[in-house]
Design a protein around this motif. Structure first.
Motif, mmCIF file in Angstrom:
data_model
loop_
_atom_site.group_PDB
_atom_site.id
_atom_site.type_symbol
_atom_site.label_atom_id
_atom_site.label_comp_id
_atom_site.label_asym_id
_atom_site.label_seq_id
_atom_site.Cartn_x
_atom_site.Cartn_y
_atom_site.Cartn_z
ATOM 1 N N GLU A 138 0.832 -1.188 0.000
ATOM 2 C CA GLU A 138 0.000 0.000 0.000
ATOM 3 C C GLU A 138 0.880 1.257 0.000
ATOM 4 N N LYS A 139 0.370 2.340 -0.619
ATOM 5 C CA LYS A 139 1.114 3.599 -0.706
ATOM 6 C C LYS A 139 0.162 4.739 -0.340
ATOM 7 N N PRO A 140 0.435 5.481 0.746
ATOM 8 C CA PRO A 140 -0.485 6.553 1.165
ATOM 9 C C PRO A 140 -0.448 7.744 0.205
ATOM 10 N N PHE A 141 -1.614 8.396 0.049
ATOM 11 C CA PHE A 141 -1.720 9.600 -0.768
ATOM 12 C C PHE A 141 -1.519 10.874 0.070
ATOM 13 N N PHE A 142 -1.169 10.705 1.349
ATOM 14 C CA PHE A 142 -1.150 11.859 2.255
ATOM 15 C C PHE A 142 0.088 11.793 3.144
ATOM 16 N N ASP A 143 0.360 12.923 3.803
ATOM 17 C CA ASP A 143 1.469 13.008 4.756
ATOM 18 C C ASP A 143 0.914 12.635 6.122
ATOM 19 N N ASN A 144 1.346 11.462 6.652
ATOM 20 C CA ASN A 144 0.763 11.010 7.922
ATOM 21 C C ASN A 144 1.214 11.846 9.117
ATOM 22 N N ASN A 145 2.085 12.811 8.881
ATOM 23 C CA ASN A 145 2.428 13.742 9.973
ATOM 24 C C ASN A 145 1.409 14.876 10.064
ATOM 25 N N LYS A 146 0.664 15.051 8.964
ATOM 26 C CA LYS A 146 -0.316 16.139 8.933
ATOM 27 C C LYS A 146 -1.758 15.635 8.942
ATOM 28 N N HIS A 147 -1.966 14.444 8.413
ATOM 29 C CA HIS A 147 -3.336 13.929 8.332
ATOM 30 C C HIS A 147 -3.401 12.455 8.759
ATOM 31 N N ALA A 148 -4.615 12.039 9.066
ATOM 32 C CA ALA A 148 -4.912 10.623 9.352
ATOM 33 C C ALA A 148 -6.107 10.221 8.485
ATOM 34 N N CYS A 149 -6.123 8.965 8.056
ATOM 35 C CA CYS A 149 -7.231 8.468 7.221
ATOM 36 C C CYS A 149 -8.214 7.712 8.105
ATOM 37 N N CYS A 150 -9.379 8.283 8.341
ATOM 38 C CA CYS A 150 -10.407 7.663 9.197
ATOM 39 C C CYS A 150 -11.644 7.368 8.352
ATOM 40 N N GLU A 151 -11.928 6.092 8.154
ATOM 41 C CA GLU A 151 -13.065 5.643 7.353
ATOM 42 C C GLU A 151 -13.070 6.292 5.969
ATOM 43 N N GLY A 152 -11.880 6.398 5.354
ATOM 44 C CA GLY A 152 -11.767 6.896 3.991
ATOM 45 C C GLY A 152 -11.746 8.408 3.865
ATOM 46 N N LYS A 153 -11.699 9.112 4.985
ATOM 47 C CA LYS A 153 -11.662 10.576 4.939
ATOM 48 C C LYS A 153 -10.414 11.078 5.652
ATOM 49 N N LEU A 154 -9.767 12.112 5.066
ATOM 50 C CA LEU A 154 -8.574 12.692 5.681
ATOM 51 C C LEU A 154 -8.992 13.706 6.739
ATOM 52 N N VAL A 155 -8.475 13.522 7.929
ATOM 53 C CA VAL A 155 -8.756 14.451 9.038
ATOM 54 C C VAL A 155 -7.414 14.940 9.579
ATOM 55 N N PRO A 156 -7.390 16.118 10.204
ATOM 56 C CA PRO A 156 -6.122 16.640 10.736
ATOM 57 C C PRO A 156 -5.514 15.686 11.768
ATOM 58 N N ALA A 157 -4.180 15.511 11.661
ATOM 59 C CA ALA A 157 -3.474 14.651 12.616
ATOM 60 C C ALA A 157 -3.305 15.402 13.929
ATOM 61 N N ILE A 158 -3.789 14.821 15.002
ATOM 62 C CA ILE A 158 -3.742 15.485 16.310
ATOM 63 C C ILE A 158 -2.337 15.426 16.894
ATOM 64 N N VAL A 159 -1.691 14.258 16.769
ATOM 65 C CA VAL A 159 -0.330 14.093 17.312
ATOM 66 C C VAL A 159 0.586 13.513 16.234
ATOM 67 N N GLY A 160 0.534 14.092 15.034
ATOM 68 C CA GLY A 160 1.393 13.650 13.948
ATOM 69 C C GLY A 160 1.094 12.226 13.527
ATOM 70 N N ASN A 161 2.177 11.458 13.250
ATOM 71 C CA ASN A 161 1.966 10.093 12.761
ATOM 72 C C ASN A 161 1.551 9.119 13.854
ATOM 73 N N LEU A 162 1.419 9.616 15.096
ATOM 74 C CA LEU A 162 0.935 8.770 16.196
ATOM 75 C C LEU A 162 -0.590 8.819 16.312
ATOM 76 N N THR A 163 -1.226 9.655 15.507
ATOM 77 C CA THR A 163 -2.682 9.802 15.556
ATOM 78 C C THR A 163 -3.373 8.489 15.178
ATOM 79 N N CYS A 164 -4.408 8.156 15.939
ATOM 80 C CA CYS A 164 -5.208 6.953 15.660
ATOM 81 C C CYS A 164 -6.649 7.347 15.329
ATOM 82 N N CYS A 165 -7.415 6.378 14.775
ATOM 83 C CA CYS A 165 -8.816 6.615 14.421
ATOM 84 C C CYS A 165 -9.740 5.728 15.243
ATOM 85 N N CYS A 166 -10.871 6.286 15.620
ATOM 86 C CA CYS A 166 -11.963 5.526 16.232
ATOM 87 C C CYS A 166 -13.177 5.826 15.374
#
Length: 661
Positions: A138-166
């Motif tokens: 897999e290859k991400p279309f986004f910078d995981n330091n700035k965004h997180a992919c939650c259920e197919g939508k990009l949302v702002p990363a709260i703590v960079g690449n440590l951000t998780c989705c619920c």
């Protein structure tokens, strides 16, 4: 060639390998004759015959049931309904996204929700809106330091690449935790863990089958189903019940009671003492196997303290060298070499035979029992419980003393011989099989010595004659192998059509009868007693004096008409229509105004559930079942009232109905 002919049914007229068969009741599948399961519709799948209306032939000649009727397709060796499933690598998979379902290797998936890279299906959190493929990775279309992919939508990363989705919500995993899609504050800091839809502190609690319970014994706390317990004070039995320890060494369960396997044994849910050596259970009690034996739940002593010579007889033990067990009773041996029981006495099976409770001598020539006596099978016979010399014959428990005068027929009837040398019964008389043959109870002469055969009550020579339905017919040719009327035929060259000799056309398996004529089944059909040439090789049904292919045609008043789908095709006079788009009104095809229209009205169509036809004019049923016609209009017959206005309206309505009639 005649010996190879096999009469399956009716007239033999086809050859399958080296075997003859009747094509009206059988079919040739890969040189193997198989019975037709669907009449002339029967088709072959390898060596198996099947009904194409209810079954389908799939990979490796596997016959499967049509689970979706004509829509059934094969997926490898399995049937499949394409309306609900998809075939992925010869594996039936569900349509998880309807018509948009795709295959990824052997799995089906929704391309809008899952990512597939060269046969590798990624978990749902690797959403195709956020990731693409780089080979099998897999290859991400986004910078995981700035965004997180939650259920197919990009949302702002709260703590960079440590951000998780619920689900669709991003969160900081250092402060919060997601349990069963429920976001919540951590109750145990960094070591918080999920237990069902709740989180807990593993230092003070334990998760037992989705229940958060207190640690009653600190780190030593264990789970027993939905309860926590201290293993120093209790034992968990079958992960269901807790049993309290009476000793520290207790570590196992016996029923609902704890016990120590070093000092005790469990016998049928009862705690019993354990001995130093050879402890065994006898139902609910333990015993020393060196000194005792268990006989059907009863503890018994060993004979002379020796296990090797002790046996059980019911609930009692006995000395196997001095005693026997006969019918659950201990019996003393008459002789040491006796090893078996015969009635109420002992005997030696090697030298004696037990006959109905009485021992008798065993004879070298061969011994059998006759009632309570043993006898020599080479020199004697047993008849009605008595022993006789074998020069006599036993016939249904009756003895024949003089075999020159009498004979036993059918094993149960004594008859007087017609001749001294007769050795066989035939009907109500006797005969000698060296001089004749018995044909349905009638003695007949040997027409061809040992080749003679029976045809009903007649004998015949199979080299010169043929037997057909109890009639002997002379062979016209030596190779003839079947009858046709009063003559004989060779089924390799001819076929019998209503007792008329007809030629085989091209191949035997393609030749059939049409009344008294033969025809080529590949190029022709028999329609109402006449041979008709097929319009196309795939034609399989008659239509007047023509033929049709029922896969794409229907017959309307003797005229073949092509249709797009035979499931919906129908006749309207000598024309054909589609039930999804048309109705037949006064023998003319009329286009449906709406797909659910089911009847005609004037020159158009309507749905009888919500419309009414008034003199060729379709009107809405505003009053439901109370709607009636008055001239070309629909009227709502309202509930009765007691005023005069209602009475006058009713009279007027009835007059309208009368006028309409």
């Amino acid at each position: 060639m005649a010996e190879l002919a096999i009469a399956i049914a009716g007239v033999l007229s086809s050859l399958c390998g080296h075997q003859y068969f009747d094509p009206n009741v059988a079919i040739c599948c890969q040189w193997s004759v198989t019975m037709r399961v669907a009449g002339l519709r029967t088709k072959c799948c390898g060596t198996t015959a099947f009904d194409p209306d209810s079954h389908k032939c799939c990979t490796n000649d596997n016959v499967v049931e049509k689970i979706a009727g004509k829509r059934t397709v094969c997926c490898g060796m399995e049937p499949m309904d394409p309306r609900t499933h998809k075939c992925c690598g010869h594996t039936v998979q569900p349509l998880v996204a309807g018509e948009d379902t795709h295959c990824c290797g052997y799995e089906s998936y929704d391309p809008m929700e899952r990512l597939c890279c060269k046969g590798m299906l990624f978990p749902p959190h690797v959403h195709p809106n956020c990731y693409g493929c780089d080979g099998m990775h897999e290859k991400p279309f986004f910078d995981n330091n700035k965004h997180a992919c939650c259920e197919g939508k990009l949302v702002p990363a709260i703590v960079g690449n440590l951000t998780c989705c619920c689900k669709a919500q991003a969160f900081d995993p250092q402060d919060r935790i997601c349990c069963d899609d429920k976001l919540q504050d951590r109750v145990g800091g960094d070591i918080s863990a999920c237990c069902g839809d709740k989180n807990y502190d593993p230092k003070t609690s334990i998760c037992c089958n989705g229940n958060v319970l207190p640690r009653v014994a600190g780190n030593m706390t264990r789970c027993c189903n939905t309860r926590s317990f201290d293993p120093d004070t209790h034992v968990c039995c079958d992960n269901k019940k807790l049993a309290k320890k009476t000793r520290k060494s207790d570590s196992c369960c016996c029923g609902d009671e704890a016990f120590s396997p070093n000092k005790e044994v469990c016998c049928d849910d009862e705690v019993q003492p354990k001995f130093k050596r050879g402890t065994q259970c006898c139902e609910k009690k333990s015993f020393k196997s060196q000194k005792l034996i268990c006989c059907e739940g009863s503890i018994q002593s060993l004979a002379r303290g020796r296990k090797s010579i002790t046996r059980c007889c019911g609930q009692k033990s006995y000395h196997a060298k001095k005693e026997l067990c006969c019918n659950n009773k201990v019996m003393k041996k008459s002789k040491k070499k006796h090893t078996g029981c015969c009635g109420d006495v002992s005997y030696d099976p090697r030298t004696e035979m037990c006959c109905n409770g009485e021992p008798g001598p065993m004879l070298k020539e061969g011994t059998r029992c006759c009632n309570k006596n043993s006898f020599n099978v080479k020199t004697e016979i047993c008849c009605d419980g008595r022993v006789y010399p074998n020069t006599m014959v036993c016939c249904n428990e009756k003895i024949i003393i003089d075999t020159n005068k009498e004979i036993c027929c059918d094993g149960n009837k004594i008859e007087t011989k017609a001749h001294k040398d007769d050795n066989c019964c035939c009907g109500n008389t006797s005969m000698n099989t060296l001089e004749g043959i018995c044909c349905e109870g009638v003695p007949q002469s040997l027409e061809a010595s040992d080749k003679t055969r029976c045809c009903g009550q007649l004998s015949y020579n199979p080299d010169k004659e043929i037997c057909c339905e109890n009639r002997v017919v002379p062979k016209i040719d030596s190779k003839d192998n079947w009858c046709c009327g009063d003559t004989s035929i060779n089924t390799n060259l001819h076929i019998c059509c209503r007792e008329n000799k007809q030629p085989i056309l091209t191949l035997v398996e393609n030749t059939f009868c049409c009344r008294n004529k033969s025809f080529n089944g590949r190029l022709q059909m028999c329609c109402t007693g006449d041979v008709v040439d097929k319009r196309t090789p795939s034609d399989d049904y008659c239509c007047g004096k023509a033929t049709i292919d029922t896969q794409n045609e229907i017959c309307c008043e003797g005229k073949p008409i092509g249709v797009s789908d035979t499931d919906y095709g129908f006749c309207c006079g000598d024309d054909a229509g589609d039930t999804r788009e048309q109705l037949c009104c006064n023998m003319k095809l009329v286009p449906k105004r709406r797909p659910d229209d089911d009847c005609c009205c004037g020159g158009t169509t309507m749905n009888a559930n919500n419309m009414i036809c008034c003199k060729g004019n379709s009107e809405p049923k505003e009053g439901g079942e109370f709607t009636k016609c008055c001239d070309d209009k629909a009227q709502h017959m309202q509930e009765k009232t007691h005023n005069v206005a209602w009475t006058r309206a009713t009279i007027l309505m009835r007059s309208c109905v009368v006028m309409e009639k």
